[in-house]
Design a protein around this motif. Structure first.
Motif: not given
Length: 88
Positions: A37-45
């Motif tokens: 799943l992703g991409p996300y902007g941050t590790r936390g997301e």
């Protein structure tokens, strides 16, 4: 027998993903896209990817633009053949 050609994971370093197969957060292209799943902007997301997916699914289920159930009787509207009607 192993495949002669393997697809390399696509993505870029600095993009964060949640790997469904390993249930871990990863940076950049590590696992195949079908497992992420992703991409996300941050590790936390990326760490909250499953929670985000559940929230989005819940929103989708209750969105009247995508919900074919007749709210009055709880049944699906059909086109006369038993097939649910679709707009469009």
């Amino acid at each position: 027998m192993a495949a002669l050609f393997r697809r390399k994971p696509s993505g870029r370093p600095g993009e964060w993903y949640y790997c469904l197969r390993h249930q871990t957060v990863e940076e950049g292209p590590q696992c195949p896209a079908r497992d992420r799943l992703g991409p996300y902007g941050t590790r936390g997301e990326a760490e909250h990817a499953m929670e985000t997916a559940r929230e989005r699914e819940d929103e989708w289920r209750h969105d009247p633009r995508w919900n074919d159930r007749d709210e009055a009787d709880g049944t699906e509207e059909t086109d006369g053949t038993g097939t649910p009607e679709r707009d469009g």
